[in-house]
Write a protein that holds these residues in place. Structure first.
Motif, PDB file in Angstrom:
ATOM      1  N   ARG A   1       0.695  -1.486  -0.041  1.00 12.66           N
ATOM      2  CA  ARG A   1       0.217  -0.088   0.354  1.00 12.66           C
ATOM      3  C   ARG A   1       0.851   1.086  -0.069  1.00 12.66           C
ATOM      4  O   ARG A   1       0.430   1.995  -0.797  1.00 12.66           O
ATOM      5  CB  ARG A   1      -0.868   0.211   1.124  1.00 12.66           C
ATOM      6  N   PHE A   2       2.101   1.148   0.802  1.00 10.40           N
ATOM      7  CA  PHE A   2       2.807   2.370   0.285  1.00 10.40           C
ATOM      8  C   PHE A   2       3.887   3.095  -1.007  1.00 10.40           C
ATOM      9  O   PHE A   2       3.667   3.545  -1.023  1.00 10.40           O
ATOM     10  CB  PHE A   2       4.372   2.080   2.257  1.00 10.40           C
ATOM     11  N   PHE A   3       4.230   1.647  -1.220  1.00 16.14           N
ATOM     12  CA  PHE A   3       4.842   1.693  -2.529  1.00 16.14           C
ATOM     13  C   PHE A   3       3.604   1.916  -3.502  1.00 16.14           C
ATOM     14  O   PHE A   3       3.325   2.609  -4.238  1.00 16.14           O
ATOM     15  CB  PHE A   3       5.324   0.542  -2.645  1.00 16.14           C
ATOM     16  N   MET A   4       2.182   1.830  -3.889  1.00 11.98           N
ATOM     17  CA  MET A   4       1.164   2.316  -4.411  1.00 11.98           C
ATOM     18  C   MET A   4       1.133   3.915  -4.088  1.00 11.98           C
ATOM     19  O   MET A   4       0.883   4.348  -4.979  1.00 11.98           O
ATOM     20  CB  MET A   4       0.339   1.541  -4.268  1.00 11.98           C
ATOM     21  N   PHE A   5       1.239   4.650  -2.951  1.00 11.97           N
ATOM     22  CA  PHE A   5       0.388   5.636  -2.580  1.00 11.97           C
ATOM     23  C   PHE A   5       2.229   6.190  -2.612  1.00 11.97           C
ATOM     24  O   PHE A   5       1.457   7.358  -2.626  1.00 11.97           O
ATOM     25  CB  PHE A   5      -0.474   6.183  -2.138  1.00 11.97           C
ATOM     26  N   GLY A   6       3.127   6.271  -1.929  1.00 13.75           N
ATOM     27  CA  GLY A   6       4.422   6.363  -1.819  1.00 13.75           C
ATOM     28  C   GLY A   6       4.680   6.220  -2.670  1.00 13.75           C
ATOM     29  O   GLY A   6       6.175   7.666  -2.761  1.00 13.75           O
ATOM     30  N   ILE A   7       5.258   5.682  -3.808  1.00 15.20           N
ATOM     31  CA  ILE A   7       6.173   6.025  -5.205  1.00 15.20           C
ATOM     32  C   ILE A   7       5.179   6.278  -5.911  1.00 15.20           C
ATOM     33  O   ILE A   7       5.556   7.371  -6.484  1.00 15.20           O
ATOM     34  CB  ILE A   7       6.269   4.095  -4.819  1.00 15.20           C
TER      35      ILE A   7
END
Length: 270
Positions: free
Chosen positions: A259-265
């Motif tokens: 989820r972090f990779f999706m929204f953060g990156i």
């Protein structure tokens, strides 16, 4: 046997320049066709090994690269993006017995491919638990989270080495090797033959040996090229700005990392 295939293009035989991966350039057609041929070969190998259902995720850029009519009739093809954290593994769930990765490439920070990157050119590197992360590693952990063995990978020699270092039982076919801004490749037809044969052999073996061991805790770190992207990503819940270009995120549940990779990156402004 139900088999999942995630397919990229930068690791298909001979892919050397970004123009060859971009629909806007004439060079793209040849490598779209080779991507399709290598995926079709993997499907044929899986069917020979007893697969009764195959789902293929077209996982390069637009997600609309594979020529569907050239794939076996038993294949179900997922095109474009489902817009969930599974990303390149969209469509995978616990009902699959094996996952394969075709056309994969070396990670950001590697000199093993002229097309080396991880997820986006906005990042210098991605790390998971202090290991430099390729798209293979990110997606292998996704399969591990769902308890699906990762049994085969094809791509450049660098990603094959990295992948087998992480998962020694994994079967691989290296179709080329990066040398500076160049590649040295085997014949495209030979690559297709080797992929078909190696997939069949891998799936006839003990796929349980290819289960990914999931750590109890994940620490992810992303080094952004632009400090502005890092600042923006640091506002994802639970993330922190460790240094001007570096954002860190920790979780026990790997889905939260995705989820972090999706929204953060993926959603940082370029």
């Amino acid at each position: 046997m139900k088999v999942f295939i995630s397919a990229d293009i930068e690791g298909v035989t001979g892919a050397t320049n970004w123009n060859e991966t971009d629909k806007a350039h004439a060079d793209y057609t040849e490598y779209r066709e080779q991507m399709t041929a290598e995926v079709a070969a993997a499907c044929e190998g899986a069917l020979s090994a007893g697969a009764t259902e195959i789902v293929v995720k077209d996982a390069h850029w637009t997600g609309r690269n594979l020529i569907a009519s050239k794939l076996p009739r038993a294949v179900r093809l997922i095109r474009s993006w489902t817009l969930d954290p599974y990303s390149m593994m969209a469509g995978l769930d616990e009902t699959f017995q094996a996952a394969l990765m075709i056309g994969y490439h070396s990670r950001s920070g590697s000199d093993a491919s002229p097309l080396a990157h991880t997820l986006t050119d906005r990042v210098v590197y991605v790390k998971i638990n202090d290991r430099d992360a390729s798209e293979f590693l990110i997606n292998a952990y996704t399969a591990g989270w769902l308890a699906v063995p990762v049994v085969f990978l094809s791509g450049d020699a660098g990603i094959c080495r990295d992948a087998q270092d992480f998962l020694p039982a994994l079967s691989t076919v290296a179709v080329m090797e990066g040398v500076g801004d160049a590649t040295s490749s085997i014949h495209p037809g030979l690559a297709v033959e080797r992929i078909r044969s190696s997939v069949e052999t891998a799936l006839r073996g003990d796929v349980s040996r290819c289960r990914v061991t999931m750590p109890p805790h994940f620490t992810s770190e992303v080094y952004f090229r632009l400090h502005t992207n890092a600042r923006q990503a640091s506002f994802f819940p639970g993330a922190r700005l460790a240094r001007p270009h570096v954002v860190q995120f920790e979780a026990d549940d790997y889905f939260e990392v995705l989820r972090f990779f999706m929204f953060g990156i993926s959603m940082t402004a370029g």
